[in-house]
Scaffold this motif. Structure first.
Motif, PDB file in Angstrom:
ATOM      1  N   ARG A 146       1.838  -8.718   9.968  1.00  0.00           N
ATOM      2  CA  ARG A 146       2.033  -8.703   8.568  1.00  0.00           C
ATOM      3  C   ARG A 146       1.507 -10.226   8.123  1.00  0.00           C
ATOM      4  NH1 ARG A 146       6.848  -5.462   5.989  1.00  0.00           N
ATOM      5  NH2 ARG A 146       5.509  -5.052   4.117  1.00  0.00           N
ATOM      6  N   PRO A 147       0.433 -10.611   8.444  1.00  0.00           N
ATOM      7  CA  PRO A 147       0.073 -11.998   7.883  1.00  0.00           C
ATOM      8  C   PRO A 147      -0.438 -12.016   6.292  1.00  0.00           C
ATOM      9  CG  PRO A 147      -1.942 -10.800   9.216  1.00  0.00           C
ATOM     10  CD  PRO A 147      -0.645  -9.734   9.163  1.00  0.00           C
ATOM     11  N   VAL A 148      -0.655 -13.097   5.850  1.00  0.00           N
ATOM     12  CA  VAL A 148      -0.846 -13.341   4.486  1.00  0.00           C
ATOM     13  C   VAL A 148      -2.346 -13.855   4.353  1.00  0.00           C
ATOM     14  CG1 VAL A 148       1.608 -13.040   3.574  1.00  0.00           C
ATOM     15  CG2 VAL A 148       0.583 -15.401   4.414  1.00  0.00           C
ATOM     16  N   ASP A 149      -3.101 -13.934   5.396  1.00  0.00           N
ATOM     17  CA  ASP A 149      -4.441 -14.643   5.232  1.00  0.00           C
ATOM     18  C   ASP A 149      -5.239 -13.957   3.991  1.00  0.00           C
ATOM     19  OD1 ASP A 149      -4.384 -12.086   6.852  1.00  0.00           O
ATOM     20  OD2 ASP A 149      -6.220 -12.458   7.294  1.00  0.00           O
ATOM     21  N   TYR A 197      -9.162  -5.556   3.346  1.00  0.00           N
ATOM     22  CA  TYR A 197      -8.271  -4.404   3.257  1.00  0.00           C
ATOM     23  C   TYR A 197      -7.436  -4.461   2.264  1.00  0.00           C
ATOM     24  CZ  TYR A 197      -4.864  -1.188   5.106  1.00  0.00           C
ATOM     25  OH  TYR A 197      -4.238  -0.064   5.569  1.00  0.00           O
ATOM     26  N   PRO A 198      -7.384  -3.057   1.535  1.00  0.00           N
ATOM     27  CA  PRO A 198      -6.527  -3.244   0.304  1.00  0.00           C
ATOM     28  C   PRO A 198      -5.161  -3.376   0.300  1.00  0.00           C
ATOM     29  CG  PRO A 198      -7.032  -0.955   0.906  1.00  0.00           C
ATOM     30  CD  PRO A 198      -7.613  -1.850   1.933  1.00  0.00           C
ATOM     31  N   THR A 199      -4.933  -4.611   0.711  1.00  0.00           N
ATOM     32  CA  THR A 199      -3.624  -5.023   0.812  1.00  0.00           C
ATOM     33  C   THR A 199      -2.827  -4.937  -0.576  1.00  0.00           C
ATOM     34  OG1 THR A 199      -2.238  -7.206   1.172  1.00  0.00           O
ATOM     35  CG2 THR A 199      -4.500  -7.449   0.741  1.00  0.00           C
ATOM     36  N   VAL A 200      -1.571  -4.563  -0.482  1.00  0.00           N
ATOM     37  CA  VAL A 200      -0.886  -4.152  -1.658  1.00  0.00           C
ATOM     38  C   VAL A 200      -0.355  -5.338  -2.414  1.00  0.00           C
ATOM     39  CG1 VAL A 200       1.331  -2.808  -2.752  1.00  0.00           C
ATOM     40  CG2 VAL A 200      -0.256  -1.717  -0.879  1.00  0.00           C
ATOM     41  N   THR A 201       0.461  -6.221  -1.664  1.00  0.00           N
ATOM     42  CA  THR A 201       1.172  -7.547  -2.254  1.00  0.00           C
ATOM     43  C   THR A 201       0.036  -8.396  -2.424  1.00  0.00           C
ATOM     44  OG1 THR A 201       1.914  -7.959  -0.128  1.00  0.00           O
ATOM     45  CG2 THR A 201       3.375  -7.165  -1.559  1.00  0.00           C
ATOM     46  N   GLY A 202      -0.957  -8.479  -1.637  1.00  0.00           N
ATOM     47  CA  GLY A 202      -2.186  -9.371  -1.765  1.00  0.00           C
ATOM     48  C   GLY A 202      -2.531  -9.116  -2.882  1.00  0.00           C
TER      49      GLY A 202
END
Ligand code: UD1
Length: 423
Positions: A123-126, A162-167
């Motif tokens: 679960r990176p936050v890049d 990618y459709p990251t939610v929190t991103g």
């Protein structure tokens, strides 16, 4: 159902964008308490508004007893000087990363502990960080912290790999106060992202494309005061629908829009379930001879990864085999070993779980490894013969409000006991 954890969290962190906000339907969960502690640390004052038997209490740092939880809060910014989210608060909840976007946008400085890995994957936050750099932030990583500052965020086009939610939520919150226009392409379309966007709009944010994969945000100089009621928790609702499909009398879930969980309803229909919807309620009947099926977890509107552990007990007792393909997180089968100890026959090959149906589950002592895994174990325990003891239930308190009370009120024999009493 209770208010949705995954909608309430970003909305709580959006209070860092300034302006007074009143939020209703906030669930009494461990993660919400963590968020309130972090917000208190960052100078956001929260007042619990009266209602039911609750007095008005200043929340510094958190309301301790869920018995006085009104679920209705008024937030205001009392101190703008703080900008650090310390490791102790971030490590217990990865969603703390959601303070990064609002802090950068409003206070122009943020120092947020890197969330680190967790059991369900790296679960990176890049993608969050790359977007903020494109919007004009300087970011460095030192001593396990993300250190970010800016002279002012500027809107731009962000194409998410990618459709990251929190991103998506983090970028959306930052863009609301950025100068000019931000377009987020391949944005997450989860209903919780929509709920956040609606709460921001209620405070004067200018956002188009809400609920789609392309969100356009026109920055404003400040947000006004506003109110918002958090949406109901569709993952909690899905968990109770599965309980109804597994056993007992027809079960009606109130506070649930079935449109928001179509993928689960389709999978359950394939397994033999039928539903009746009336407004915001759905009734499911026990499936007397469930059939196996195949599911593939995907971003919304696909089958939610957050429902994968809970459908496995039904697959284990179904006639025929089932397959689960997990595409969102790389290591989200930690519950399988425990379910196998209860008599399920599930084999993992990489990102796939193959379930041989027809098992009779037996109660056992099992260990919860993460939030949704523990909900899956509770469902397995309900349908198993004999007693099941689930350890480490603090995981379940992160995302289910008093699950044992709700199940008990339906006739389930479930109790919360102290660990010493178990051992
Ligand atoms: C959110 C939800 C969580 C849910 C998940 C997927 C909250 C608080 N949590 O988590 O309950 O299971 O969505 O629906 O809303 N990724 C990267 N780089 C990034 C961001 C994500 O590689 O910068 C990867 C992740 O490792 C994962 C995938 O993208 O494999 C999806 O992650 P993401 O959508 O970001 O999940 P969360 O927002 O963490």
């Amino acid at each position: 159902m209770s208010g949705a954890k995954n909608a309430a969290l970003p909305i709580l962190f959006s209070t860092l964008l300034g302006g007074k906000l009143e939020i209703g339907n906030v669930p009494a969960l461990r993660d919400i308490r963590t968020a309130l502690s972090l917000l208190g640390h960052l100078g956001i004052h929260a007042i619990s508004l009266p209602g039911g038997n609750a007095p008005s209490v200043a929340l510094d740092p958190v309301v301790e007893s869920p018995d006085v939880w009104t679920g209705h809060f008024r937030f205001s910014e009392v101190d703008e000087s703080s900008y650090e989210a310390p490791y102790d608060l971030v490590r217990t909840m990865r969603a703390s990363i959601l303070c990064l976007g609002p802090l950068l946008a409003r206070r122009k400085r943020a120092r947020v502990s890197l969330p680190g890995g967790c059991l369900i994957g790296a679960r990176p936050v890049d993608m969050h960080l790359n977007a903020f750099v494109r919007m004009g932030a300087n970011i460095s990583i030192d001593h396990g912290y993300i250190d970010a500052n800016t002279n002012g965020l500027v809107g731009c086009d962000i194409h998410l790999p990618y459709p990251t939610v929190t991103g998506t939520e983090n970028i959306l919150m930052a863009a609301v106060l950025a100068q000019g226009t931000t377009c987020i392409f391949n944005a997450a379309q989860e209903p919780e992202v929509t709920d956040l966007a609606l709460s921001l709009k209620a405070r004067g944010a200018r956002i188009d494309g809400i609920g789609t994969s392309s969100i356009r945000i026109e920055g404003v100089s400040a947000l006004s005061a506003g109110t918002h009621k958090v949406m109901w928790d569709r993952i909690e609702a899905g968990t109770f629908l599965l309980a109804g499909a597994l056993l007992g009398e027809p079960l009606t879930v109130h506070g649930f829009d079935s449109d928001l969980l179509v993928s689960l309803m389709v999978a359950l229909s394939e397994m033999g379930a039928s539903f009746e919807s009336h407004g915001h309620s759905v009734t499911v009947r026990r499936i007397s001879s469930p059939r196996g099926t195949t599911i593939r977890t995907e971003p919304y509107p696909g089958f939610p990864t957050d429902m994968q552990a809970q459908i496995l007990p039904l697959m284990a007792i179904a006639n025929g085999s089932s397959t689960v393909v997990e595409t969102v997180f790389e290591n989200r089968f930690t519950h399988v070993m425990e379910m196998n100890r209860m008599g399920a026959r599930i084999d993992i090959h990489g990102s796939r779980a193959f379930v041989r149906g027809g098992s009779v589950l037996e109660g056992a002592s099992v260990m919860a490894s993460d939030l949704r895994a523990s909900a899956g174990l509770v469902l397995a325990g309900l349908v198993a013969n004999g007693e099941t003891v689930i350890q480490r239930v603090y995981h379940i308190d992160r995302g289910y409000e008093r699950i044992e009370r709700k199940l008990e009120s339906l006739g389930a024999r479930i109790k919360r006991v102290r660990e010493e009493a178990v051992t």
